[in-house]
Design an enzyme around this catalytic site. Structure first.
Site, PDB file in Angstrom:
ATOM      1  N   SER A  13       0.796  -1.223   0.000  1.00 58.77           N
ATOM      2  CA  SER A  13       0.000   0.000   0.000  1.00 58.77           C
ATOM      3  C   SER A  13       0.834   1.280   0.000  1.00 58.77           C
ATOM      4  O   SER A  13       0.317   2.351  -0.308  1.00 58.77           O
ATOM      5  CB  SER A  13      -0.953   0.021   1.200  1.00 58.77           C
TER       6      SER A  13
ATOM      7  N   LYS B 288       1.198   3.860   6.955  1.00 56.97           N
ATOM      8  CA  LYS B 288       0.533   4.740   5.989  1.00 56.97           C
ATOM      9  C   LYS B 288       1.091   6.159   6.155  1.00 56.97           C
ATOM     10  O   LYS B 288       1.817   6.466   7.100  1.00 56.97           O
ATOM     11  CB  LYS B 288      -0.979   4.762   6.211  1.00 56.97           C
TER      12      LYS B 288
END
Length: 239
Positions: A49, A118
């Protein structure tokens, strides 16, 4: 005579304990645990991601000190424990838990901590949306310069954007970040289960479509990649 012998044996026994390899091992484990609990902790990147900034399997170091002296900021790459609202954590057997305990201490091998990585985009009180006319993320009506995003969702102004039907899947928001929480996105926007994965392509925004990261779940700020060596790098502000 016996009293003197007993007294003289005590220092000798203490020296043997201090010189024991087992004692050195225990002290090393305790010291390593303290460093990881208070200063800096290694993690393994669990998914794609954050590609290409971080690749799956990269070993990174997250600074705990960074967020002990200041709050997380926009652009920081952060490690955080998976919040309950992001889904159930995986169940592990006794053997896997024991192996993970060792991995958590030494920083290599499997880990019991279900940590995610993230990039912080929205801080408490800010409003995040996508997209601008050119397809960029905006925070409090300010366009973000995100040169780290290489793989994004499709967006073509006037053809496939936030005003067309159907909308571009890149579109979301506006989403206002609650107090004490943070909005995070993956750099690999085309393949990232992040804060707005349930909001994309649903303008106007659905109620409660976003999921946030509580401040208490943020472990540290990513400062470097240490493995593999050919990807080793330091991160400055903004990655």
């Amino acid at each position: 005579m016996s009293t003197g012998t007993a007294a003289s044996s005590r220092p000798s026994r203490w020296r043997r304990i201090r010189r024991s390899p087992f004692t050195h091992l225990v002290l090393a484990i305790v010291l390593l645990s303290l460093v990881q609990a208070t200063v800096i902790k290694p993690f393994q990147v669990p998914s794609e991601s954050m590609s290409p900034t971080l690749e799956s399997g990269d070993r990174i170091l997250a600074s705990r000190v960074a967020y002990a002296v200041s709050d997380p900021g926009v652009g920081d790459i952060a490690v955080f424990a998976r919040p309950e609202s992001w889904g159930a954590r995986p169940e592990r057997g006794v053997l896997r838990t024991a192996v993970g305990w060792v991995g958590d201490i030494v920083g290599f091998g499997p880990s019991n901590q279900d940590a995610l990585v993230k990039r912080i985009i929205g801080v408490p009180g800010s409003t995040v949306r996508c997209c601008s006319a050119e397809g960029h993320v905006e925070v409090d009506d300010r366009i973000l310069d995100e040169d780290y995003v290489v793989h994004d969702l499709p967006f073509t102004p006037g053809v496939n954007d936030c005003t067309t039907a159907p909308q571009s899947p890149r579109c979301f928001g506006p989403v206002t970040v609650p107090s004490g929480e943070y909005l995070v996105l993956g750099d690999n926007r085309a393949n990232s289960a992040d804060s707005v994965v349930g909001c994309r392509g649903t303008l106007p925004a659905m109620v409660d479509c976003a999921r946030f990261v509580p401040r208490a779940d943020i472990v540290g700020k990513v400062v470097t990649v240490i493995w593999p060596f050919d990807r080793a790098r330091l991160f400055t502000d903004g990655g």
